[in-house]
Design a protein around this motif. Structure first.
Motif, mmCIF file in Angstrom:
data_model
loop_
_atom_site.group_PDB
_atom_site.id
_atom_site.type_symbol
_atom_site.label_atom_id
_atom_site.label_comp_id
_atom_site.label_asym_id
_atom_site.label_seq_id
_atom_site.Cartn_x
_atom_site.Cartn_y
_atom_site.Cartn_z
ATOM 1 N N PHE A 1 0.875 -1.134 -0.020
ATOM 2 C CA PHE A 1 0.020 0.051 0.003
ATOM 3 C C PHE A 1 0.950 1.218 -0.152
ATOM 4 C CE2 PHE A 1 -2.255 -3.375 1.911
ATOM 5 C CZ PHE A 1 -3.420 -3.385 1.206
ATOM 6 N N ASN A 2 2.138 0.894 -0.120
ATOM 7 C CA ASN A 2 3.100 2.001 -0.175
ATOM 8 C C ASN A 2 3.243 3.045 1.166
ATOM 9 O OD1 ASN A 2 3.420 1.226 -2.638
ATOM 10 N ND2 ASN A 2 3.007 3.297 -3.628
ATOM 11 N N TRP A 3 2.708 2.433 2.137
ATOM 12 C CA TRP A 3 2.959 3.044 3.764
ATOM 13 C C TRP A 3 4.078 2.360 4.401
ATOM 14 C CZ3 TRP A 3 1.025 7.526 4.795
ATOM 15 C CH2 TRP A 3 0.105 7.884 4.187
ATOM 16 N N TYR A 4 4.976 3.218 5.013
ATOM 17 C CA TYR A 4 5.925 2.774 5.709
ATOM 18 C C TYR A 4 6.181 3.368 7.072
ATOM 19 C CZ TYR A 4 7.473 0.986 1.299
ATOM 20 O OH TYR A 4 7.610 0.120 0.284
ATOM 21 N N SER A 5 6.382 2.513 8.214
ATOM 22 C CA SER A 5 6.640 3.266 9.366
ATOM 23 C C SER A 5 8.169 3.477 9.746
ATOM 24 C CB SER A 5 6.162 2.419 10.464
ATOM 25 O OG SER A 5 6.299 2.912 11.764
ATOM 26 N N GLY A 6 8.485 4.447 10.338
ATOM 27 C CA GLY A 6 10.047 4.801 10.606
ATOM 28 C C GLY A 6 10.311 5.374 11.663
ATOM 29 N N SER A 7 11.411 5.311 12.431
ATOM 30 C CA SER A 7 11.910 6.184 13.519
ATOM 31 C C SER A 7 13.156 6.884 13.601
ATOM 32 C CB SER A 7 11.758 5.098 14.960
ATOM 33 O OG SER A 7 10.417 4.471 15.089
ATOM 34 N N LEU B 1 12.863 1.196 10.066
ATOM 35 C CA LEU B 1 12.055 1.398 8.761
ATOM 36 C C LEU B 1 11.432 0.244 8.428
ATOM 37 C CD1 LEU B 1 11.246 2.927 6.302
ATOM 38 C CD2 LEU B 1 13.602 2.515 5.348
ATOM 39 N N ASP B 2 10.058 0.168 8.454
ATOM 40 C CA ASP B 2 9.560 -1.124 8.081
ATOM 41 C C ASP B 2 8.107 -0.680 7.263
ATOM 42 O OD1 ASP B 2 10.548 -2.939 9.995
ATOM 43 O OD2 ASP B 2 10.058 -1.607 11.607
ATOM 44 N N PRO B 3 7.817 -1.693 6.152
ATOM 45 C CA PRO B 3 6.858 -1.412 5.577
ATOM 46 C C PRO B 3 5.563 -2.039 6.277
ATOM 47 C CG PRO B 3 7.939 -3.741 4.944
ATOM 48 C CD PRO B 3 8.551 -2.777 6.092
ATOM 49 N N LEU B 4 4.571 -1.166 5.934
ATOM 50 C CA LEU B 4 3.082 -1.424 6.733
ATOM 51 C C LEU B 4 2.310 -2.343 5.856
ATOM 52 C CD1 LEU B 4 2.156 1.929 8.281
ATOM 53 C CD2 LEU B 4 3.452 0.299 9.055
ATOM 54 N N LYS C 1 21.078 4.050 5.566
ATOM 55 C CA LYS C 1 19.729 3.514 4.537
ATOM 56 C C LYS C 1 20.047 2.267 4.019
ATOM 57 C CE LYS C 1 18.101 5.781 0.425
ATOM 58 N NZ LYS C 1 18.187 7.062 -0.287
ATOM 59 N N GLN C 2 21.297 1.914 3.708
ATOM 60 C CA GLN C 2 21.506 0.667 3.261
ATOM 61 C C GLN C 2 21.062 -0.612 4.200
ATOM 62 O OE1 GLN C 2 25.562 0.176 1.983
ATOM 63 N NE2 GLN C 2 25.418 -1.940 1.136
ATOM 64 N N ALA C 3 21.625 -0.477 5.320
ATOM 65 C CA ALA C 3 21.109 -1.275 6.287
ATOM 66 C C ALA C 3 19.846 -1.583 6.354
ATOM 67 C CB ALA C 3 22.024 -1.014 7.691
ATOM 68 N N LEU C 4 18.823 -0.280 6.347
ATOM 69 C CA LEU C 4 17.531 -0.511 6.692
ATOM 70 C C LEU C 4 16.805 -0.950 5.349
ATOM 71 C CD1 LEU C 4 17.149 2.670 8.786
ATOM 72 C CD2 LEU C 4 16.803 0.673 9.435
ATOM 73 N N CYS C 5 17.332 -0.719 4.357
ATOM 74 C CA CYS C 5 16.631 -1.018 3.006
ATOM 75 C C CYS C 5 16.901 -2.229 2.208
ATOM 76 C CB CYS C 5 16.809 0.148 2.032
ATOM 77 S SG CYS C 5 16.370 1.885 2.625
ATOM 78 N N GLU C 6 18.231 -3.123 2.900
ATOM 79 C CA GLU C 6 18.245 -4.542 2.200
ATOM 80 C C GLU C 6 17.338 -5.258 2.535
ATOM 81 O OE1 GLU C 6 22.099 -5.144 4.376
ATOM 82 O OE2 GLU C 6 23.114 -4.368 2.712
#
Length: 124
Positions: free
Chosen positions: A9-15, A86-89, A119-124
């Protein structure tokens, strides 16, 4: 198989972590021993994890600035320290975003670095 790092749904949760510095004082003491860090959590609408990360950084940079007379009359400047989560919802949200704060008591600013991920560690 669905990509576990892509929100359908293209929603992400991040802190991200923020902390503050006193602006008008030149103290020799380590202020990081006295002040807590704050974790800020946001939801963003994005096409990918990488774009979500960039949007979280953008929100953080808009959210951190100088406040006059905030801490017992002191001028403080909130500083962005880095993204921690960083997590996909996996559920659909409306097109608004929400921000909520979680107090990280007893975490020295100098100890926050272990929570910050690239960014790389969270998006891998």
């Amino acid at each position: 198989m669905a990509d576990h790092k892509l929100s359908p749904f293209n929603w992400y949760s991040g802190s991200y972590l923020v902390s503050f510095n006193l602006c008008d004082q030149q103290l020799d003491q380590d202020l990081h021993k006295h002040f807590d860090g704050w974790e800020v959590s946001v939801t963003v609408f994005a096409d990918s994890m990488e774009q979500a990360y960039d949007k979280i950084v953008e929100v953080a940079e808009r959210d951190t600035h100088k406040y006059v007379g905030e801490l017992g009359g002191e001028n403080v400047e909130w500083q962005f320290r880095g993204v921690t989560e960083l997590d996909p919802l996996l559920t659909d949200l409306d097109h608004s975003s929400d921000i909520y704060y979680v107090d990280h008591q007893r975490i020295k600013c100098c100890d926050q670095k272990v929570f910050i991920r690239s960014k790389q560690a969270l998006c891998e």
